[in-house]
Design a protein around this motif. Structure first.
Motif, PDB file in Angstrom:
ATOM      1  N   SER A 278       0.825  -1.196   0.000  1.00 33.22           N
ATOM      2  CA  SER A 278       0.000   0.000   0.000  1.00 33.22           C
ATOM      3  C   SER A 278       0.863   1.251   0.000  1.00 33.22           C
ATOM      4  N   LEU A 281      -0.652   4.466   4.783  1.00 33.62           N
ATOM      5  CA  LEU A 281      -0.943   3.747   6.013  1.00 33.62           C
ATOM      6  C   LEU A 281      -2.437   3.830   6.308  1.00 33.62           C
ATOM      7  N   TYR A 282      -3.019   2.720   6.730  1.00 32.93           N
ATOM      8  CA  TYR A 282      -4.444   2.745   7.043  1.00 32.93           C
ATOM      9  C   TYR A 282      -4.675   3.296   8.453  1.00 32.93           C
ATOM     10  N   CYS A 302       6.229   3.777   3.287  1.00 31.80           N
ATOM     11  CA  CYS A 302       5.515   3.589   4.560  1.00 31.80           C
ATOM     12  C   CYS A 302       5.601   2.149   5.069  1.00 31.80           C
ATOM     13  N   LEU A 306       3.618   0.601   8.255  1.00 29.49           N
ATOM     14  CA  LEU A 306       2.565  -0.360   7.945  1.00 29.49           C
ATOM     15  C   LEU A 306       2.816  -1.682   8.657  1.00 29.49           C
ATOM     16  N   ARG A 309       1.872  -1.296  12.309  1.00 27.80           N
ATOM     17  CA  ARG A 309       0.423  -1.254  12.466  1.00 27.80           C
ATOM     18  C   ARG A 309      -0.181  -2.662  12.323  1.00 27.80           C
TER      19      ARG A 309
END
Length: 418
Positions: A278, A281-282, A302, A306, A309
């Motif tokens: 991705s 970052l979510y 990221c 990531l 997380r």
């Protein structure tokens, strides 16, 4: 030959199905009895990829003459691979498809390109076939879905780089496939469709690819029965995205570059196996309570954040792999910022840690040492090193002599990755 000829016709036809169609037809010259056996073949395949122009012309003539004579009540499969041929004009393809549909074809696989380039519109009776179970379309085909559509038996649908008449075409088609279980859509970069909607309650497998810099405006996915999900979206433009929760999801492959992935991440929290790359970052607040197997592509800036997380949000993670997805290129730096609290999975469940293309630069070294130092249940740690400026022995010493939380961890280091 006499012994084979003593077999019943049904068995001889079955033997012919193991031959390419061209060779099966050639058996008609063997004897009077063999002359018409090929006409009962349930599987037909025509591929002109390596044909000369004269051979393509003969192939067209043969199909036009022989297909009306075909005697099988059900055509199990018809595969057409027609490449850059002006002999197979759209009206010829339409006639072939319409004839196959009238013979209750169960599997239809068409890959078609023409010269000069011209999109082909398939016949309307294709969209009302009661027998069709598998439909695969690719290349120069324009999907013009009529108002009346009904494909009650269709379970597998593949649409690779076809064009859509309008934004409703795909949605209308999908809404008329009540038994659809597997869907693969590969968007053609020159297509004009900008909004894609996938609402298929029965769907179990979905693969969607949207090419680089494709100007998508909206994406809606509502597939509550999904078990496998593959999403590759290489369009960085901002767009509306709604992906509803998939409670039965087992495996997901996510490779995305769009800026907001909140809806996407929220939809896959039930997943057990996840491969992900991705650009962003979510958000916090998601828990992957069933995630056991994680493969994280390390090519993005990221990646470090990531990883932290995902480790924090996956309390039952058992296997972690750091690697590069196909056609992804590592930026060369992983700035490692360790979490203030060791994630639960590292203390209770993580057993396997694999890292491919390890280069030993400071950020990578710090991350590897952190994993060895804190993963107390680790059973195996495998580091596959790539060619780099740091000597192999130096990389090995740094990792082999670092402290480990797991006294039973088997450490493996290999510099022969490339």
């Amino acid at each position: 030959m006499d012994k084979i000829s003593s077999f019943p016709d049904e068995l001889l036809v079955k033997v012919l199905t193991f031959l390419p169609t061209k060779e099966a037809v050639s058996t008609s010259i063997l004897s009077k009895r063999w002359e018409h056996l090929w006409m009962w073949l349930p599987k037909l395949e025509y591929d002109d990829q390596h044909y000369s122009e004269s051979e393509r012309k003969r192939l067209r003539c043969f199909i036009v003459k022989s297909l009306p004579l075909h005697k099988a009540h059900v055509i199990e499969s018809l595969r057409l691979k027609l490449i850059n041929s002006h002999y197979f004009k759209p009206q010829v393809i339409n006639w072939i498809v319409a004839t196959a549909v009238s013979r209750n074809v169960r599997e239809l696989d068409i890959s078609y390109s023409s010269y000069p380039e011209k999109l082909n519109i398939l016949p309307s009776n294709l969209y009302t076939s009661k027998s069709l179970v598998i439909l695969k379309l690719s290349d120069w085909i324009l999907l013009v879905v009529p108002p009346v559509v009904c494909l009650p038996s269709l379970k597998t649908l593949q649409l690779q780089q076809v064009a859509y008449f309008n934004e409703e075409s795909l949605q209308r088609l999908l809404s008329s496939c009540p038994a659809l279980e597997e869907l693969e859509v590969d968007i053609w970069e020159d297509d004009n469709t900008r909004k894609f909607t996938f609402i298929v309650p029965s769907l179990q497998r979905l693969s969607l690819y949207i090419p680089f810099d494709y100007g998508i405006d909206g994406l809606v996915i509502k597939t509550p029965s999904l078990k496998y999900f593959k999403l590759r979206v290489h369009s960085s433009s901002s767009h509306y995205c709604l992906v509803e929760h998939m409670p039965n999801l087992i495996e997901a492959y996510i490779d995305v570059e769009f800026p907001n992935i909140k809806s996407l991440i929220g939809s896959i929290t039930s997943v057990k196996r996840l491969e992900i790359c991705s650009e962003v970052l979510y958000d916090e607040g998601f828990i992957f309570s069933q995630l056991e197997h994680l493969k994280l592509c390390r090519c993005k800036d990221c990646t470090s954040n990531l990883l932290v997380r995902l480790l924090k949000d996956s309390p039952n993670l058992r296997e972690l792999y750091l690697y590069e997805m196909i056609d992804h290129y590592y930026c060369g730096i992983i700035p490692w910022n360790p979490p203030s609290i060791v994630p639960t999975c590292m203390l209770s469940s993580l057993q396997i840690f694999n890292w491919s293309a390890y280069s030993g630069v400071p950020g990578e070294r710090d991350l590897a040492i952190y994993m060895l130092k804190n993963a107390s249940q680790l059973k195996t740690a495998t580091i596959l090193a790539e060619e780099c400026d740091i000597p192999e022995l130096e990389m090995l010493k740094e990792l082999a002599f670092s402290s480990r939380a797991s006294t039973t961890c088997e450490f493996m280091f290999d510099s022969r990755y490339f």
